[in-house]
Enzyme design. Structure first.
Site, PDB file in Angstrom:
ATOM      1  N   HIS A 262      11.857 -84.675  10.701  1.00 33.68           N
ATOM      2  CA  HIS A 262      13.278 -85.037  10.736  1.00 33.68           C
ATOM      3  C   HIS A 262      14.105 -84.092   9.847  1.00 33.68           C
ATOM      4  O   HIS A 262      15.079 -83.500  10.300  1.00 33.68           O
ATOM      5  CB  HIS A 262      13.442 -86.495  10.277  1.00 33.68           C
ATOM      6  CG  HIS A 262      14.855 -86.982  10.293  1.00 33.68           C
ATOM      7  ND1 HIS A 262      15.374 -87.721  11.322  1.00 33.68           N
ATOM      8  CD2 HIS A 262      15.869 -86.834   9.388  1.00 33.68           C
ATOM      9  CE1 HIS A 262      16.647 -88.001  11.070  1.00 33.68           C
ATOM     10  NE2 HIS A 262      16.972 -87.482   9.890  1.00 33.68           N
ATOM     11  N   GLU A 263      13.697 -83.961   8.609  1.00 28.42           N
ATOM     12  CA  GLU A 263      14.477 -83.128   7.681  1.00 28.42           C
ATOM     13  C   GLU A 263      14.420 -81.659   8.095  1.00 28.42           C
ATOM     14  O   GLU A 263      15.406 -80.929   7.933  1.00 28.42           O
ATOM     15  CB  GLU A 263      14.004 -83.317   6.229  1.00 28.42           C
ATOM     16  CG  GLU A 263      14.069 -84.758   5.698  1.00 28.42           C
ATOM     17  CD  GLU A 263      15.428 -85.444   5.867  1.00 28.42           C
ATOM     18  OE1 GLU A 263      16.463 -84.752   5.878  1.00 28.42           O
ATOM     19  OE2 GLU A 263      15.449 -86.696   6.022  1.00 28.42           O
TER      20      GLU A 263
HETATM   21 ZN    ZN Z   1      18.923 -87.475   9.044  1.00 26.09          ZN
END
Ligand code: ZN
Length: 499
Positions: A262-263
């Site tokens: 995600h990051e």
């Molecule tokens: Zn996010």
């Protein structure tokens, strides 16, 4: 370069230096700063903020800005920068400095009050602070409102332009009417997906190794970025040559793994912004929703895709032979996609995620537009969870106190999470017409996917807003049907539903 614009430049450079310094202080606070530094750093950050506000609203900058606004024939970038700076000037100059300072002090303290209330599972300990924050938010929104604009619309605009109550009501209603019954169908279908093997003894050192391998594999450039640890994973970008991500390690392997993916998605966006925009007012992602579209695209559409694991799964098994040696790729992929209505948003599966956001959207609207009494929040929160997800929180910490956003005054932020997921699904539908995404994932050629996103989204930074970017990329306006369809197709297959 336009002459008036050229004369504004030195002031914008100084403003960006202040901003970058503030971002760096915040990064340090969240990662390496010792506990006792907090209150001293807050004072220093407060002084830098005040200097920034003074500079941005000062006549030296604003007279030059006005001169630019009179100019014709500015380039796309110059015009976009002027637009952004104007917004910032208006935002900061309509609020009396004394009130702004009082507010800043309140929100710098409220995080700690919230954290303690959460630890004590006691919403009423936080309620008076939240009330004050809401009062400030409403007052500031009233200062900023144009032509009878609704207060909540002003707040929403801050995070996502062009998505107001009217559009969001429609969007969330569609999610509610389509996804709530669909979730019920899944819960009652009888298909059981095993996922116990995702939790247990996963040594932190090996998880760290996996985290950096995964980030690299996705295209996170460690010569322009670093990875650290923090309680809640996040991404910070100073500019497109310095992008920082964090993750956390728990006894569940999918937690760190998907946090990193995600990051890294956020980071790949920032790293892909064109160099001509570096350290300018338009050198960041277009909006919160557009940012989430990229992070959630990598996390869910890429990272939870069976094709993604074809070239990788054996390597994962080699890292964790005891834990995953006897688990097939198919079993692993089913487990990381398992639908499990829960109480915590950040741990939600892909299907139920936007229902968590729906609850927050409805409550924010009630708080800002309908003067809902703060004390009633926990009860209504629980009722809504029961209605949409079929479960009630057992205490405030896993209910209304779980997110930090309101303690930071970030009203209007939550909808971007759901919008981002929907943006991503529309992009995916479009990409599939132009390339065989699954085949590229199987061959490990992520670069082609990344380049495509860079060409259509990343490079533009804030030059264009999210609506424009989506339209330019996909050839049509934002359309949430893609998101609903994507979820239904995916989970019908996974849960072997016939209709
Ligand atoms: Zn996010």
């Amino acid at each position: 370069m336009n002459q008036a614009y050229k004369e504004l430049q030195p002031y914008l450079e100084r403003a960006m230096a202040f901003r970058t310094a503030l971002i760096l202080i915040e990064w340090d606070n969240e990662t390496l700063a010792p506990v006792q530094a907090v209150s001293y750093t807050a004072k220093m950050a407060g002084a830098v903020s005040a200097a920034y506000q003074e500079m941005i609203t000062g006549s030296e900058l604003t007279t030059r800005l006005e001169a630019c606004e009179q100019e014709e024939g500015l380039s796309e970038m110059e015009a976009a920068v002027i637009r952004e700076v104007r917004e910032e000037v208006d935002d900061l100059s309509c609020i009396p400095p004394a009130e702004y300072r009082e507010y800043k002090e309140l929100v710098s303290e409220s995080g700690r009050i919230w954290a303690k209330a959460k630890a004590d599972r006691d919403f009423l300990a936080f309620a008076p602070t939240l009330k004050k924050i809401i009062e400030f938010e409403k007052k500031f929104a009233a200062y900023r409102a144009k032509d009878g604009q609704k207060l909540y619309d002003v707040m929403l605009d801050h995070f996502e332009k062009g998505f107001h109550i009217e559009q969001l009501d429609q969007f969330f209603n569609q999610l509610k009417t389509e996804l709530v019954p669909f979730l019920k169908q899944i819960s009652e279908c009888g298909t059981v997906i095993a996922d116990e093997f995702l939790s247990g003894e996963y040594p932190e050192e090996t998880q760290k190794k996996l985290a950096s391998l995964t980030a690299k594999y996705l295209g996170f450039d460690f010569s322009k970025g670093v990875m650290a640890e923090s309680a809640h994973p996040f991404t910070t970008a100073l500019h497109n040559h310095d992008v920082r991500i964090t993750t956390h390690y728990t006894d569940n392997i999918s937690s760190a793994l998907f946090s990193v993916i995600h990051e890294a998605g956020h980071a790949i966006y920032e790293l892909g912004i064109a160099d001509k925009l570096t350290l300018s007012f338009v050198g960041q992602g277009a909006s919160m929703g557009m940012h989430e579209s990229q992070s959630r695209f990598f996390e869910n559409i890429v990272g939870r895709n069976d094709a993604f694991w074809v070239p990788l799964y054996e390597r994962l098994q080699e890292l964790f032979p005891e834990q995953l040696g006897n688990i097939s790729r198919e079993e692993f992929v089913a487990a990381i996609n398992k639908v499990q209505p829960g109480r915590i948003r950040t741990e939600a599966d892909e299907l139920t995620y936007s229902l968590h956001v729906l609850v927050r959207y409805e409550l924010e609207k009630m708080l800002i537009e309908e003067d809902l009494e703060v004390e009633k929040l926990p009860e209504i929160w629980a009722d809504k969870y029961e209605e949409y997800l079929g479960i009630r929180p057992e205490h405030d910490a896993e209910g209304v106190l779980q997110d930090i956003h309101w303690a930071q005054g970030a009203f209007g932020y939550f909808p971007s999470y759901a919008l981002g997921s929907a943006f991503g699904a529309q992009m995916y539908a479009h990409m599939k017409k132009n390339m065989d995404v699954e085949e590229l994932l199987k061959k490990g050629e992520l670069i082609k996917i990344r380049e495509y996103l860079r060409e259509h989204i990343h490079q533009y930074g804030k030059l264009r807003d999210s609506r424009q970017l989506i339209k330019d990329m996909t050839g049509e306006e934002f359309n949430p049907n893609y998101y609903v369809q994507y979820l239904k197709d995916k989970f019908r297959t996974l849960y072997q539903l016939s209709n």
